[in-house]
Design an enzyme around this catalytic site. Structure first.
Site, PDB file in Angstrom:
ATOM      1  N   CYS A  53       0.831  -1.213   0.000  1.00 54.57           N
ATOM      2  CA  CYS A  53       0.000   0.000   0.000  1.00 54.57           C
ATOM      3  C   CYS A  53       0.863   1.259   0.000  1.00 54.57           C
ATOM      4  O   CYS A  53       0.510   2.266  -0.624  1.00 54.57           O
ATOM      5  CB  CYS A  53      -0.928   0.003   1.208  1.00 54.57           C
ATOM      6  SG  CYS A  53      -2.097  -1.374   1.249  1.00 54.57           S
ATOM      7  N   ARG A  71      -8.044  -4.481  -2.629  1.00 60.48           N
ATOM      8  CA  ARG A  71      -7.530  -3.410  -3.491  1.00 60.48           C
ATOM      9  C   ARG A  71      -8.521  -3.224  -4.639  1.00 60.48           C
ATOM     10  O   ARG A  71      -8.492  -3.965  -5.622  1.00 60.48           O
ATOM     11  CB  ARG A  71      -6.164  -3.772  -4.068  1.00 60.48           C
ATOM     12  CG  ARG A  71      -5.088  -3.933  -3.048  1.00 60.48           C
ATOM     13  CD  ARG A  71      -3.719  -4.129  -3.688  1.00 60.48           C
ATOM     14  NE  ARG A  71      -2.831  -4.717  -2.716  1.00 60.48           N
ATOM     15  CZ  ARG A  71      -2.254  -4.061  -1.717  1.00 60.48           C
ATOM     16  NH1 ARG A  71      -2.485  -2.763  -1.569  1.00 60.48           N
ATOM     17  NH2 ARG A  71      -1.467  -4.685  -0.865  1.00 60.48           N
TER      18      ARG A  71
END
EC number: 1.11.1.24
Length: 219
Positions: free
Chosen positions: A44, A127
């Protein structure tokens, strides 16, 4: 779970840039709404740094970024400060993340968008990427597993292609890049087929009656 072509679900949320109301605060703009599993995680972090390095580029395309995870705004702020002050990756450093990141502790927004998928996790968002047009219609949905970071250049390419379709009513072929030939919609009647095949136009080439391309004039 919303699908391509659906109205993007509306929401009001606390973010790192204050309270936002979607879609009201984004009228007339394209939006990339994306979720990440958790703050202070390595994949991330690379994604946020890459998005941050491109945020002005997206803004020049009339496109705004909105991030989201099931973390508190205080966790977001601490993580973004760490990225800005401490992390260097692929030559990127001291990046100020100007786009809002949503606090979604109750998963309200994540559940509206199908970002919580139980077989992946019941406590984290996957995601996900939603590309939303200026009329607040969902135009693209992408999902990635936790182990795989997103390709931001591909996300940008999709936005460019969608904007070109909206402006010029053309399609883009496989592996298309801005500046390459685009596809003209196929004719929908026999008369239109005859007209197309019997008429030569500068910058247009037909591989068959249903498959014609033209040069991209806006590079």
């Amino acid at each position: 779970m919303p699908l391509i072509g659906d109205d993007a679900p509306s929401f009001t949320a606390v973010t790192t840039q204050g309270i936002i109301k979607f879609p009201d605060d984004y009228k007339g703009k394209w939006v990339i709404l994306f979720s990440h599993p958790a703050d202070f995680t390595p994949v991330c972090t690379t994604e946020f740094m890459t998005f941050a390095s491109m945020q002005e580029e997206f803004r020049s395309m009339n496109t705004e970024l909105i991030g989201l995870s099931i973390d508190s705004v205080f966790s977001h702020i601490a993580w973004l400060k760490r990225i800005e002050e401490k992390i260097e990756y692929k030559g990127m450093k001291n990046l100020e993340i100007k786009f809002p990141v949503i606090e979604d502790l109750k998963m309200d927004v994540a559940k509206k968008y199908g970002m919580v998928q139980p077989k992946a996790s019941t406590t984290q968002a996957v995601r996900a990427v939603f590309i939303i047009d200026p009329e607040a219609k969902i135009r693209t949905i992408l999902y990635y597993p936790q182990s795989t970071g997103r390709n931001m250049q591909e996300i940008k390419r999709i936005v460019v292609a969608l904007q070109k379709n909206a402006a010029e009513k053309v399609a883009t072929p496989a592996n298309w890049q801005p500046g390459e030939d685009v596809i003209i919609p196929p004719p929908s009647s026999m008369e239109a087929v005859k007209e197309r095949m019997g008429k030569e136009e500068e910058g247009k080439r037909c591989l068959d009656w249903f498959m014609c391309l033209k040069k991209d004039t806006q590079k």
